[in-house]
Scaffold this motif. Structure first.
Motif, PDB file in Angstrom:
ATOM      1  N   PHE A 112     101.975  65.257  68.102  1.00 16.81           N
ATOM      2  CA  PHE A 112     102.484  64.458  69.115  1.00 16.81           C
ATOM      3  C   PHE A 112     101.707  64.002  69.327  1.00 16.81           C
ATOM      4  O   PHE A 112     101.969  62.747  70.563  1.00 16.81           O
ATOM      5  N   LEU A 113      99.893  64.690  69.499  1.00 18.69           N
ATOM      6  CA  LEU A 113      99.009  63.828  69.691  1.00 18.69           C
ATOM      7  C   LEU A 113      98.989  62.816  68.996  1.00 18.69           C
ATOM      8  O   LEU A 113      97.791  61.876  68.931  1.00 18.69           O
ATOM      9  N   ILE A 114      98.991  62.406  67.854  1.00 17.04           N
ATOM     10  CA  ILE A 114      98.997  61.768  66.837  1.00 17.04           C
ATOM     11  C   ILE A 114     100.871  60.618  66.688  1.00 17.04           C
ATOM     12  O   ILE A 114     101.047  60.692  66.918  1.00 17.04           O
ATOM     13  N   SER A 115      99.680  59.052  66.734  1.00 24.88           N
ATOM     14  CA  SER A 115     100.913  57.565  66.710  1.00 24.88           C
ATOM     15  C   SER A 115     101.800  57.922  65.708  1.00 24.88           C
ATOM     16  O   SER A 115     101.261  58.592  64.878  1.00 24.88           O
ATOM     17  N   VAL A 116     102.767  57.544  65.546  1.00 21.26           N
ATOM     18  CA  VAL A 116     104.030  57.653  64.933  1.00 21.26           C
ATOM     19  C   VAL A 116     103.946  57.095  64.115  1.00 21.26           C
ATOM     20  O   VAL A 116     103.786  57.121  62.366  1.00 21.26           O
ATOM     21  N   VAL A 117     102.749  56.243  63.844  1.00 21.59           N
ATOM     22  CA  VAL A 117     102.648  54.526  62.546  1.00 21.59           C
ATOM     23  C   VAL A 117     102.037  55.485  61.629  1.00 21.59           C
ATOM     24  O   VAL A 117     101.673  55.401  60.395  1.00 21.59           O
ATOM     25  N   VAL A 118     100.863  56.378  62.514  1.00 17.68           N
ATOM     26  CA  VAL A 118      99.741  56.449  61.323  1.00 17.68           C
ATOM     27  C   VAL A 118     100.059  58.370  60.873  1.00 17.68           C
ATOM     28  O   VAL A 118     100.149  58.537  59.571  1.00 17.68           O
ATOM     29  N   ARG A 119     101.030  59.103  62.031  1.00 20.03           N
ATOM     30  CA  ARG A 119     101.997  59.725  60.694  1.00 20.03           C
ATOM     31  C   ARG A 119     102.685  59.068  58.977  1.00 20.03           C
ATOM     32  O   ARG A 119     102.636  59.680  58.539  1.00 20.03           O
ATOM     33  N   THR A 120     103.514  57.741  60.347  1.00 25.15           N
ATOM     34  CA  THR A 120     103.988  57.435  58.552  1.00 25.15           C
ATOM     35  C   THR A 120     103.588  56.546  57.460  1.00 25.15           C
ATOM     36  O   THR A 120     104.016  56.949  56.422  1.00 25.15           O
ATOM     37  N   LEU A 121     102.249  55.917  57.734  1.00 23.95           N
ATOM     38  CA  LEU A 121     101.451  55.962  56.788  1.00 23.95           C
ATOM     39  C   LEU A 121     100.892  57.148  56.557  1.00 23.95           C
ATOM     40  O   LEU A 121     100.380  56.362  55.423  1.00 23.95           O
ATOM     41  N   GLY A 122     100.609  58.180  56.514  1.00 19.77           N
ATOM     42  CA  GLY A 122     100.677  59.364  56.068  1.00 19.77           C
ATOM     43  C   GLY A 122     100.995  59.498  55.168  1.00 19.77           C
ATOM     44  O   GLY A 122     100.981  59.976  54.247  1.00 19.77           O
ATOM     45  N   ALA A 124     103.572  57.001  54.075  1.00 20.78           N
ATOM     46  CA  ALA A 124     103.410  56.792  52.641  1.00 20.78           C
ATOM     47  C   ALA A 124     102.236  56.506  51.160  1.00 20.78           C
ATOM     48  O   ALA A 124     102.491  55.861  50.335  1.00 20.78           O
ATOM     49  N   VAL A 125     101.120  57.166  52.160  1.00 23.90           N
ATOM     50  CA  VAL A 125     100.368  57.228  50.761  1.00 23.90           C
ATOM     51  C   VAL A 125     100.451  58.924  50.320  1.00 23.90           C
ATOM     52  O   VAL A 125     100.162  58.453  48.829  1.00 23.90           O
ATOM     53  N   LEU A 126     101.217  59.614  50.325  1.00 19.54           N
ATOM     54  CA  LEU A 126     101.535  60.701  49.644  1.00 19.54           C
ATOM     55  C   LEU A 126     103.211  60.598  49.277  1.00 19.54           C
ATOM     56  O   LEU A 126     102.810  60.592  47.811  1.00 19.54           O
ATOM     57  N   LEU A 127     103.458  59.754  49.916  1.00 11.97           N
ATOM     58  CA  LEU A 127     105.497  59.511  48.608  1.00 11.97           C
ATOM     59  C   LEU A 127     104.632  57.924  47.449  1.00 11.97           C
ATOM     60  O   LEU A 127     105.879  57.671  47.185  1.00 11.97           O
ATOM     61  N   GLY A 129     103.083  56.174  44.039  1.00 11.66           N
ATOM     62  CA  GLY A 129     103.086  57.074  43.020  1.00 11.66           C
ATOM     63  C   GLY A 129     101.800  57.875  42.573  1.00 11.66           C
ATOM     64  O   GLY A 129     102.237  58.297  41.576  1.00 11.66           O
ATOM     65  N   ASP A 130     100.901  56.984  43.061  1.00 15.73           N
ATOM     66  CA  ASP A 130      99.472  57.833  42.590  1.00 15.73           C
ATOM     67  C   ASP A 130      99.230  59.170  44.071  1.00 15.73           C
ATOM     68  O   ASP A 130      98.236  59.594  44.239  1.00 15.73           O
ATOM     69  N   GLY A 131     100.334  59.267  44.899  1.00 18.10           N
ATOM     70  CA  GLY A 131      99.834  60.202  45.753  1.00 18.10           C
ATOM     71  C   GLY A 131      99.987  61.240  45.469  1.00 18.10           C
ATOM     72  O   GLY A 131     100.545  61.896  44.584  1.00 18.10           O
ATOM     73  N   PHE A 132     100.176  62.564  46.483  1.00 20.13           N
ATOM     74  CA  PHE A 132      99.681  63.416  46.120  1.00 20.13           C
ATOM     75  C   PHE A 132     101.399  64.309  46.084  1.00 20.13           C
ATOM     76  O   PHE A 132     101.143  65.078  44.591  1.00 20.13           O
ATOM     77  N   ILE A 133     101.797  63.915  46.100  1.00 24.99           N
ATOM     78  CA  ILE A 133     103.362  64.325  45.715  1.00 24.99           C
ATOM     79  C   ILE A 133     103.736  64.173  44.640  1.00 24.99           C
ATOM     80  O   ILE A 133     104.230  65.270  43.369  1.00 24.99           O
ATOM     81  N   SER A 134     103.865  62.590  44.270  1.00 25.41           N
ATOM     82  CA  SER A 134     104.070  62.642  42.546  1.00 25.41           C
ATOM     83  C   SER A 134     103.041  63.690  41.460  1.00 25.41           C
ATOM     84  O   SER A 134     104.077  63.649  40.384  1.00 25.41           O
ATOM     85  N   ARG A 135     101.613  63.359  41.940  1.00 31.65           N
ATOM     86  CA  ARG A 135     100.693  64.434  41.199  1.00 31.65           C
ATOM     87  C   ARG A 135     100.895  65.776  40.844  1.00 31.65           C
ATOM     88  O   ARG A 135     100.739  66.124  39.767  1.00 31.65           O
ATOM     89  N   VAL A 136     101.188  66.512  42.009  1.00 34.51           N
ATOM     90  CA  VAL A 136     101.360  67.604  41.725  1.00 34.51           C
ATOM     91  C   VAL A 136     102.757  68.034  40.862  1.00 34.51           C
ATOM     92  O   VAL A 136     102.843  68.778  39.962  1.00 34.51           O
ATOM     93  N   LEU A 137     103.745  67.301  41.013  1.00 35.34           N
ATOM     94  CA  LEU A 137     105.112  67.145  40.093  1.00 35.34           C
ATOM     95  C   LEU A 137     105.430  67.262  39.013  1.00 35.34           C
ATOM     96  O   LEU A 137     104.877  67.227  37.967  1.00 35.34           O
ATOM     97  N   VAL A 148     107.596  58.044  42.602  1.00 39.59           N
ATOM     98  CA  VAL A 148     107.197  56.840  43.586  1.00 39.59           C
ATOM     99  C   VAL A 148     108.802  57.214  44.684  1.00 39.59           C
ATOM    100  O   VAL A 148     109.981  56.808  44.201  1.00 39.59           O
ATOM    101  N   LEU A 149     108.498  58.052  45.840  1.00 38.51           N
ATOM    102  CA  LEU A 149     109.450  58.069  46.982  1.00 38.51           C
ATOM    103  C   LEU A 149     109.425  57.112  48.017  1.00 38.51           C
ATOM    104  O   LEU A 149     110.108  57.203  48.735  1.00 38.51           O
TER     105      LEU A 149
END
Length: 299
Positions: A112-122, A124-127, A129-137, A148-149
């Motif tokens: 809650f202390l972080i902006s929704v936009v900042v959290r969503t941009l985070g 966007a990086v994870l989801l 094609g080169d994000g963390f989730i894709s690499r783990v899978l 690519v999510l």
């Protein structure tokens, strides 16, 4: 003293709050409603006259049907997942002892202390094609190529659940604080299993909290803009992004106002139906004879 004269001081004390409420909510809503009735001339980019053509376009265009269907489907899925995740989290937190309970609660509410936009941009990086989730899978061999999510319904659901699940947790947490722990101890002393105690004793007491959290989460998910705009992009439009495009894209403000009013009315109708359903279930329970709880638990 006459009854009306006795009530006057109470009305007078409420007047500042009512005026403040009217200025902040009623006046903008009335202005939006009036704007939605204006007729927009796209050829000359002017407004002329009043009419309901904007609402005819909203309710008669299959494109807007798809947008609203996607909006409320997204809100329903996010609400269900928040209930499934937030309820166990609240129960586990209520069972923890200090200081771990406070530390975990701070960790859950810290976003809650972080902006929704900042959290969503985070996200966007994870989801990506080169994000963390894709690499783990790919590392685990669960997929042959990049996953690519971004710009998908799944990605929007994941990001919105992360943003909104604390609201569900808080609502269930408040309901759990009102529960009597002696009821659970009595059920356990009579030989009831943990599953039976939760289903027959705990769950009925926290249902109001789950319902309150569901109302909050559904309303916020149906009207959210930043997360669907970043994760869904131009491909998957929801009502909020469609309103944004009408106002700042095509500059058709009356159309955007009509979409905003339609979203508000649809949201209120769904929430009113939900509340009505809850009232019917409560009245049905109150009309039936109250069973002996401990007998049900041990049966």
């Amino acid at each position: 003293m006459h009854e009306s004269s006795r009530r006057w001081p109470a009305y007078a004390l409420s007047a500042p709050a009512l005026v403040f409420y009217g200025l902040l909510l009623a006046v903008p809503l009335a202005a939006t409603l009036l704007l939605s009735l204006r007729v927009f001339d796209g050829a000359h980019a002017t407004w002329s006259g009043l009419g309901g053509m904007n609402y005819v376009a909203v309710f008669g265009d299959p494109y807007f049907h798809t947008v609203f269907a996607r909006t409320f489907a997204l809100a329903a899925i996010v609400t269900a997942l928040c209930a499934l995740l937030g309820t166990p989290e609240a129960i586990i937190l209520s069972r923890m002892r200090a200081p771990w309970r406070s530390l975990c609660l701070v960790a859950i509410l810290a976003p809650f202390l972080i902006s929704v936009v900042v959290r969503t941009l985070g996200w966007a990086v994870l989801l990506g094609g080169d994000g963390f989730i894709s690499r783990v899978l790919q590392t685990l061999g669960l997929t042959d190529g990049p996953v690519v999510l971004m710009y998908s319904m799944t990605g929007m659901v994941i990001a919105l659940v992360h943003v909104l699940v604390p609201f569900m947790l808080i609502a269930v947490w408040v309901a759990l604080q009102r529960c009597d722990p002696d009821v659970e101890r009595a059920g356990a002393s009579l030989g009831a299993s943990e599953v039976m105690i939760f289903r027959r004793l705990v769950l009925p007491q926290i249902v109001p909290g789950i319902a309150s959290g569901a109302v909050i989460v559904f309303s916020l998910a149906a009207t959210s803009f930043a997360t669907p705009a970043i994760i869904g992009g131009r491909r998957l439009k929801v009502a909020a992004t469609a309103i944004y495009d009408a106002f700042l894209g095509s500059m058709d403000w009356p159309q955007g106002a009509a979409l905003a009013v339609a979203l508000l009315l649809a949201n209120l109708a769904i929430l009113a139906a939900w509340q009505r359903l809850g009232e019917r279930r409560h009245s049905a329970r109150s009309r039936t004879p109250a069973p002996i709880v401990m007998e049900e638990v041990t049966s």
